[in-house]
Scaffold this active site. Structure first.
Site, mmCIF file in Angstrom:
data_model
loop_
_atom_site.group_PDB
_atom_site.id
_atom_site.type_symbol
_atom_site.label_atom_id
_atom_site.label_comp_id
_atom_site.label_asym_id
_atom_site.label_seq_id
_atom_site.Cartn_x
_atom_site.Cartn_y
_atom_site.Cartn_z
ATOM 1 N N GLU A 43 0.835 -1.210 0.000
ATOM 2 C CA GLU A 43 0.000 0.000 0.000
ATOM 3 C C GLU A 43 0.868 1.258 0.000
ATOM 4 O O GLU A 43 0.387 2.370 0.228
ATOM 5 C CB GLU A 43 -0.925 -0.010 1.221
ATOM 6 C CG GLU A 43 -2.143 -0.891 1.037
ATOM 7 C CD GLU A 43 -1.820 -2.337 0.684
ATOM 8 O OE1 GLU A 43 -1.178 -3.015 1.515
ATOM 9 O OE2 GLU A 43 -2.169 -2.788 -0.412
ATOM 10 N N ASN A 67 -0.408 -7.103 -4.750
ATOM 11 C CA ASN A 67 -1.078 -6.195 -5.677
ATOM 12 C C ASN A 67 -0.092 -5.317 -6.442
ATOM 13 O O ASN A 67 0.963 -4.955 -5.942
ATOM 14 C CB ASN A 67 -2.075 -5.301 -4.919
ATOM 15 C CG ASN A 67 -1.403 -4.420 -3.890
ATOM 16 O OD1 ASN A 67 -0.909 -4.901 -2.880
ATOM 17 N ND2 ASN A 67 -1.345 -3.120 -4.132
ATOM 18 N N ASP A 87 -7.488 -5.475 -5.501
ATOM 19 C CA ASP A 87 -6.538 -5.774 -4.418
ATOM 20 C C ASP A 87 -6.574 -7.235 -3.996
ATOM 21 O O ASP A 87 -6.537 -7.549 -2.806
ATOM 22 C CB ASP A 87 -6.756 -4.871 -3.196
ATOM 23 C CG ASP A 87 -5.625 -5.046 -2.183
ATOM 24 O OD1 ASP A 87 -4.468 -5.165 -2.609
ATOM 25 O OD2 ASP A 87 -5.896 -5.081 -0.962
ATOM 26 N N ARG A 129 -6.753 -14.959 -2.622
ATOM 27 C CA ARG A 129 -7.635 -13.876 -2.196
ATOM 28 C C ARG A 129 -8.784 -13.703 -3.183
ATOM 29 O O ARG A 129 -9.896 -13.348 -2.794
ATOM 30 C CB ARG A 129 -6.833 -12.562 -2.122
ATOM 31 C CG ARG A 129 -5.976 -12.383 -0.883
ATOM 32 C CD ARG A 129 -6.552 -11.351 0.083
ATOM 33 N NE ARG A 129 -6.363 -9.985 -0.328
ATOM 34 C CZ ARG A 129 -5.357 -9.204 0.032
ATOM 35 N NH1 ARG A 129 -4.398 -9.679 0.801
ATOM 36 N NH2 ARG A 129 -5.301 -7.952 -0.353
ATOM 37 N N TRP A 154 -5.755 -7.000 9.995
ATOM 38 C CA TRP A 154 -6.771 -6.464 9.097
ATOM 39 C C TRP A 154 -8.149 -6.900 9.584
ATOM 40 O O TRP A 154 -9.133 -6.168 9.470
ATOM 41 C CB TRP A 154 -6.521 -6.937 7.665
ATOM 42 C CG TRP A 154 -7.136 -6.048 6.628
ATOM 43 C CD1 TRP A 154 -7.875 -4.916 6.845
ATOM 44 C CD2 TRP A 154 -7.063 -6.201 5.209
ATOM 45 N NE1 TRP A 154 -8.261 -4.364 5.646
ATOM 46 C CE2 TRP A 154 -7.780 -5.135 4.632
ATOM 47 C CE3 TRP A 154 -6.448 -7.149 4.372
ATOM 48 C CZ2 TRP A 154 -7.899 -4.992 3.250
ATOM 49 C CZ3 TRP A 154 -6.576 -6.996 2.998
ATOM 50 C CH2 TRP A 154 -7.292 -5.923 2.446
#
Lengths: 596, 150
Positions: free
Chosen positions: A190, A274, A316, A343, A555
């Site tokens: 990120e 990502n 993402d 994911r 998270w």
């Protein structure tokens, strides 16, 4: 590979590998230890121990507990080597060596890390655990220092600097000891960090090889003629050609997940995250090799094969989840398989020798961003309505399943050779996603999408409110065999044992034991805090123990307040009751269970 | 986290606004936001809040950056505080200082945002959004834009 075969195999093959870390292979072949994060190199999280079985697990009791003294999210789990248990904490990444005979602390290591590291960690200051090898404990600190500690004394043997937090580079992963090397990755997806994997010499901490996920071939350690993608050589400039201009320099593909290893093939397996910004509109192309599974030669780092699961990511869906290395019969043929729950909501089965795609099926029926994976090209068939790139910047694409959290995040699955099933902790969360233009500044968040998340039932309209499921998966068929609904995401690593019991933890803090064949709940105990750690098992003086770190956070600790109460449904008791803070509070504690 | 203390306030405010559109700026001193919540025919009659430009931009910036610690709707996470409660404890000067210089809390560390071009242009907007949330006027979820003022 079954564990029985594993033992035989080690006996035959190990002597032929110069520099092979026989010590660790011997330790992982003996289920009385838990010497690496996945229990074995294959990452099966399977134990041959049988004392605790499905008939007696209901009588499990707490044997002892240990407070880590740290409040934030506790991922990973303890290692056990011989009569010593090694347990780590989130930032500041303390390490405790606990004498299993009397639970006294043999030594403790407390690094002095700058608090400046904390704000450049995207989603809590988690750490996924330690590695053991060659008489050393390896800690991958948040500030990117990889530290080798003497396993007996805790003294620092060497330190290596793996990255620069000022640029947003941090670490959360557990390292992996392979032969005479320590393998580690990098976090910072990120923050525009360009991901890489590094092998350090186990004796000196000197860098042996470093392989980036995106960029020029020589930095990727790719051989354009020999490295393959679905059986075809990938050719020159395979990454550069899929980025505009210099965008690859902020190309992401971080490597913060789990590493597994096949000693026979001498290949290390992991996935990349990502690509750069979360705004797909500004980075046209497939953005190779983000969102990619890698098989690399452990000695040289050169990639044998790659497979990109989510070309040109728009959601993402980091590809960093663990790869379980298991021999499976697929379509009537035995395969050295690799099984990966991404994911993006697809469960993949590949041939781990050559990267051939064998199975790609949804492991949560809610997954809607793609209809299926084209088995010839390996490409997911994206549904226009859920394409955030197609819908464009400043447009809110609604009801995408799964959410950015993924149908599964880092919480590792387990495999039992007795049932031939994979046990998978999953999220059942969907999202709205709106990309928008952002500027890059080193060390500042580089995201570029507005996100809201909510229970999948809100998108599917099936009236459910659960945020997670714990499932059993047939990786040869690509089918769910059974599924247990959980009110919150299941964010703990699973454990399967030869006692036909499967263990997992819940965000409310319950350690649960279920029947490996049916999923029926056999035991449940509420630990002091929510569980995002992994369940591990070992023996001490001949007695089997089960251990788990609780300590809510990560998270999961952010997402849980999210979306539970919409503007309209938040007024009722349901929304309030379901808020996680009503169930559990912070605190890192290791809870160890045994039969009376 | 102060969810328990916040919740009754939230319910009370929500009950008010669901009765009909609420013009926050009309009640008492000037507020840094305009929020109107009510049944929205486009959303099948569900309650939706419409907000002015500043509050909308604040919502958006918050849910691109700040939510990774303070969670969706600013309700807080396991390691960053519930801002609905915190905003009632600090004034605008303290807020701007924290945004510019960063803030070390009991659990976490917020970095300074003065050097981040994706955030530093929107301190006022974030103030508007968070005030609207803290006052219990703006409900959870994604708001819609009010028509631009003439």
């Amino acid at each position: 590979m079954t564990s029985k075969r594993f033992v035989i195999f080690l006996a035959l093959v190990v002597p032929y590998f110069a520099g092979a870390n026989e010590d660790l292979q011997r330790l992982t072949a003996d289920s009385s230890n838990w010497a690496t994060w996945g229990g074995d190199y294959a990452g099966t999280r399977y134990s041959q121990l049988t004392q605790i079985d499905k008939n007696n697990v209901g009588r499990l009791q707490v044997a002892w507990t240990f407070s880590t003294g740290v409040l934030r999210g506790h991922e990973g789990g303890p290692l056990v080597v011989g009569d010593t248990l090694y347990v780590h904490t989130p930032f500041p990444n303390k390490v405790f060596a606990v004498n299993l005979a009397d639970q006294t602390i043999k030594w403790a290591y407390a690094p002095n890390q700058s608090a400046d590291t904390i704000p450049v960690m995207c989603c809590d200051t988690v750490n996924r655990g330690l590695a053991y090898g060659d008489g050393k404990i390896f800690l991958q600190q948040a500030d990117t220092w990889l530290v080798a500690l003497n396993a007996e004394s805790g003294e620092v043997v060497w330190k290596a600097r793996n990255g620069d937090p000022a640029k947003g580079e941090t670490n959360t992963n557990a390292p992996l000891v392979v032969n005479d090397k320590v393998i580690t990755g990098i976090s910072g997806g990120e923050f525009g960090v360009r991901g890489f994997v590094v092998a350090y010499d186990i004796d000196s901490g000197q860098q042996v090889w470093k392989a980036y996920s995106v960029g020029p071939d020589e930095e990727l350690l790719i051989d354009p003629r020999r490295t393959t993608h679905l059986g075809e050589p990938i050719g020159a400039s395979s990454s550069l050609d899929t980025w505009e201009g210099e965008q690859w320099r902020l190309g992401g593909g971080t490597t913060w997940g789990w590493f597994t290893y096949d000693p026979e093939l001498n290949l290390v397996y992991y996935g990349s995250g990502n690509p750069g910004t979360w705004n797909p509109v500004v980075r046209p192309g497939d953005n190779r090799w983000s969102m990619t599974l890698f098989a690399r030669d452990a000695d040289t780092g050169v990639a044998r094969w790659v497979y990109q699961m989510t070309p040109h990511d728009e959601w993402d869906y980091d590809g960093v989840n663990e790869n379980l290395l298991v021999d499976l019969e697929v379509d009537g043929r035995m395969r050295k398989a690799l099984v990966h729950f991404d994911r993006n909501g697809f469960g993949y089965t590949l041939d781990r020798e050559n990267g051939e795609l064998l199975v790609a099926e949804k492991f949560d029926p809610a997954v809607n961003w793609a209809t299926h994976v084209d088995m010839r090209t390996g490409r997911p068939q994206v549904v226009d309505r859920y394409s955030t790139d197609n819908n464009g910047e400043d447009f809110n694409t609604e009801d995408i399943c799964p959410a950015a959290l993924g149908s599964k995040d880092q919480q590792p699955a387990a495999y039992s050779p007795r049932t031939n099933l994979f046990y998978v902790p999953t999220n059942h969360v969907c999202m709205d996603y709106e990309p928008y233009e952002v500027e890059y500044v080193a060390g500042q968040p580089y995201v570029g999408a507005v996100l809201t998340m909510f229970p999948a039932g809100q998108a599917t309209g099936d009236g459910t409110t659960n945020l997670g499921n714990f499932i059993a998966w047939d990786a040869a068929e690509g089918k769910i065999v059974w599924s247990n609904s959980e009110p919150f995401s299941v964010w703990s690593g699973a454990l399967a044992t030869a006692g036909d019991v499967v263990f997992y933890g819940t965000l409310e803090g319950y350690l649960k034991a279920v029947d490996a064949r049916t999923g029926q709940e056999l035991y449940s105990f509420k630990t002091p805090s929510g569980i995002i750690g992994n369940i591990n098992t070992w023996t001490h003086e001949g007695k089997q123990y089960i251990g788990v770190l609780s300590g809510i956070g990560g998270w999961a600790g952010i997402g849980m307040a999210a979306g539970l109460e919409g503007a309209t449904d938040g007024l009722g008791a349901v929304g309030a009751y379901r808020s996680l803070s009503r169930h559990t509070q912070l605190g890192g504690v290791l809870t160890v269970f045994a039969l009376p | 986290m102060n969810r328990c203390r916040t919740f009754p306030l939230f319910v009370a405010a929500a009950a008010l606004v669901t009765i009909g559109a609420n013009h926050a700026q009309e009640s008492g001193a000037a507020k840094p936001y305009t929020v109107e919540c009510g049944p929205d025919l486009e959303e099948g009659g569900a309650t939706v809040c419409r907000v002015d430009r500043a509050t909308y931009v604040g919502w958006r910036t918050f849910h691109a950056i700040c939510h990774t610690c303070h969670a969706q709707d600013a309700v807080g996470s396991t390691f960053a505080p519930d801002l609905l409660a915190r905003m009632r404890e600090i004034d605008k000067t303290a807020f701007m200082k924290a945004m510019n210089d960063g803030f070390t809390g009991q659990m976490g560390v917020m970095p300074p945002w003065s050097q981040d071009p994706n955030v530093n242009k929107y301190f006022e907007e974030l103030w508007s959004y968070l005030q609207a949330r803290a006052d219990g006027v703006l409900l959870r979820g994604r708001p819609k834009r009010l028509p631009a003022q003439p």
